[in-house]
Design an enzyme around this catalytic site. Structure first.
Site: not given
Length: 288
Positions: A121-123
């Protein structure tokens, strides 16, 4: 690879009815370590499949490469032809991908390497500060003269949803699709547990097709529009990003500064255009 979905037992409880036991289909989430020239760069959680596209798109997003000619090849470590197998002796897990850049292409800077995994969910979790994510694009999206009909744009979410075959089975994947702004043609669609991974796979497809910059195209995503997705679009030379949900304030700020058209809440017959609304052509009279 047959690893996109997995079957697991589940107890389904329905109030007033009772419980039943049955198998359920889940979206697979596994780590992928991306290496460049043998040196570890990042580990991301992703849905297996289109790993080479994912790596290529990630390298564009991070400013390591900006064209298909800079990406030479990629191979899963321990795979066929390498003459090597994991020390565990369990065979290739296909969770390590080594990228070879073309001669003359600069290797990633040492401080770019993230020696820990990012979640699906976090790039941008590996970045040390907000300044570190202000990557400079090789392309000027503000100069792109793409124009599309609002009616055609309104149909993109349903067209994207209709092609989400794995989502139909699991209900657990994000999707990103690339459309031609002039003709409305669906060029490519990818699914992944991480929305940033789905976008990287789409951009990576363009890298392998040597189609960067992606002038005259629209990136449609199934979720919200975050800063990182706007950044990825700008880095790939994409002039329009459309999302079915809300954008963040920072996403709007970056879109305005970059000259990218950002559309949010694209649902049914309505949409909010947060920047460069001149690219969206409306046939009916516009009311204040």
């Amino acid at each position: 690879m047959g690893r996109i979905t997995a079957r697991r037992p589940v107890v389904k409880i329905t109030l007033g009815v009772g419980e039943t036991r049955r198998p359920d289909t889940l979206a697979v989430e596994e780590p992928l370590e991306i290496r460049v020239g043998g040196a570890p760069l990042v580990v991301t959680m992703r849905t297996p499949g289109h790993d080479v596209e994912l790596a290529a798109g990630f390298l564009v997003s991070e400013g390591v490469i900006s064209s298909g000619e800079q990406f030479r090849s990629a191979i899963h470590c321990g795979g066929p032809g390498t003459g090597a197998a994991p020390a565990s002796g369990e065979g290739n897990t296909y969770n390590i991908l080594d990228v070879a850049l073309a001669p003359g292409a600069a290797l990633p800077a040492a401080d770019l390497a993230r020696n820990f995994y990012t979640t699906s969910s976090c790039g941008l979790c590996g970045k040390a500060s907000i300044e570190a994510v202000e990557t400079v694009s090789s392309y000027d999206v503000s100069a792109d003269d793409a124009v599309l009909d609002a009616e055609a744009l309104a149909a993109f979410p349903d067209r994207l949803r209709a092609q989400q075959s794995v989502f139909d089975k699991t209900g657990g994947l994000h999707a990103a699709a690339l459309f031609d702004a002039r003709t409305g043609e669906l060029l490519v669609l990818r699914e992944d547990v991480g929305r940033h991974n789905a976008v990287d796979k789409v951009i990576g497809w363009a890298v392998l097709q040597d189609r960067l910059p992606l002038r005259g195209t629209v990136l449609q995503v199934s979720g919200r529009a975050s800063f990182e997705l706007v950044q990825k679009a700008v880095m790939a030379g994409l002039p329009v990003l459309a999302a079915v949900s809300a954008p963040s304030s920072l996403a709007v700020e970056l879109a305005e500064a970059s000259g990218l058209t950002l559309v949010g809440f694209l649902r049914g017959a309505s949409m909010n255009v947060y920047s460069r609304a001149d690219r969206v052509r409306v046939s009916a009279p516009v009311t204040a």
